[in-house]
Enzyme design. Structure first.
Site, PDB file in Angstrom:
ATOM      1  CB  ALA A 190       5.633   2.567  -5.563  1.00 28.45           C
TER       2      ALA A 190
ATOM      3  N   GLY B 216       6.071  -2.540  -4.952  1.00 25.17           N
ATOM      4  CA  GLY B 216       6.678  -2.424  -6.263  1.00 25.17           C
ATOM      5  C   GLY B 216       8.049  -3.065  -6.353  1.00 25.17           C
TER       6      GLY B 216
ATOM      7  CD  GLU C 152       3.495  -4.820  -7.860  1.00 23.79           C
ATOM      8  OE1 GLU C 152       2.394  -5.044  -8.384  1.00 23.79           O
ATOM      9  OE2 GLU C 152       3.810  -3.708  -7.384  1.00 23.79           O
TER      10      GLU C 152
ATOM     11  CD  GLU D  34       1.358  -3.477  -3.210  1.00 27.23           C
ATOM     12  OE1 GLU D  34       2.262  -3.409  -4.063  1.00 27.23           O
ATOM     13  OE2 GLU D  34       1.173  -4.496  -2.493  1.00 27.23           O
TER      14      GLU D  34
END
Length: 257
Positions: free
Chosen positions: A66, A112, A115, A135
């Site tokens: 992200a 992300g 993911e 993370e």
């Protein structure tokens, strides 16, 4: 449909969605999340598209994570909205889609990015790809389904280890852990991904959608969902064509009806 951070390419009935922020290692910012939703929604609703391949621009990254700069200064409620919006627009949207989606992992797939790959129905990785959920090094946990989908793919123990250590693993390790379906040479990644998709797309489209729904229901009335999806297939023209073709010893000509 024009996009700022995506490239859309068509190869027969396969649509490529290429995340095009190479100078940012294809990190997922708000604009990219919204554009991904619109592109995937369009592909799912387009009768000329049989399946979708998602990859990243360049050689370095599928998606490196992200865009953390957009997290700065956010409070608890805003953090909840970031995660919920991502699930709704992209991650769950892909996982619950009506057409097969394959991630072609061409470099770093972190946070992300991993993911996103795990939300896809299948994953093929280049042999030089690197994956991880780092993370906790930011004081966070995965918020786009990472704790759930990694556990489903690799098992509880390995998921806890990878998330708590924030280790970055190789493509071969990811294959051993069940995180990816295949590892191929980097220069053959898209060719191999397209070959797999082409094979899948010779099957009945409505049956493929039923497979996705049934597999997604594992642990949530899965057997009943399987029965419902199995019986629903009996009402399709594709089922009639499949049985007829089998009895006539010829290849079926599925129409998705």
């Amino acid at each position: 449909m024009a996009f700022q951070n995506l490239l859309i390419k068509q190869s027969g009935t396969i649509q490529y969605i290429i995340i095009n922020r190479e100078n940012k290692l294809n990190a997922l910012n708000n604009i990219t999340i919204e554009e991904l939703h619109n592109a995937i929604k369009h592909a799912f609703n387009d009768d000329s598209v049989g399946g979708v391949i998602i990859t990243g621009a360049g050689q370095k990254a599928f998606v490196a994570g992200a865009d953390i700069a957009e997290f700065e200064g956010k409070d608890i409620d805003e953090g909840r909205e970031i995660a919920r919006k991502g699930h709704k627009l992209v991650f769950d949207f892909i996982a619950n889609g009506n057409k097969p989606v394959i991630a072609a992992i061409n470099g770093y797939a972190l946070g992300g990015g991993l993911e996103l790959a795990m939300a896809c129905h299948l994953r093929i990785a280049a042999d030089n790809a690197k994956m991880g959920l780092p993370e906790v090094t930011l004081g966070l946990i995965p918020g786009y389904g990472g704790t759930q989908r990694l556990t489903q793919l690799a098992g509880r123990g390995k998921a806890l280890e990878l998330i708590m250590t924030a280790d970055i693993i190789t493509a071969q390790q990811a294959l051993e852990f069940g995180l990816v379906n295949h590892v191929v040479e980097s220069d053959k990644l898209l060719e191999s991904t397209e070959e797999l998709m082409q094979k899948i797309l010779t099957r009945a489209p409505l049956a493929l959608a039923s497979v996705i729904r049934a597999v997604n229901s594992v642990g949530k009335h899965g057997f009943e969902t399987e029965i419902d999806e199995f019986s629903r297939c009996f009402g399709t023209d594709d089922f009639k064509e499949g049985v007829t073709a089998f009895l006539q010893k010829r290849k079926p000509d599925f129409k998705g009806k």
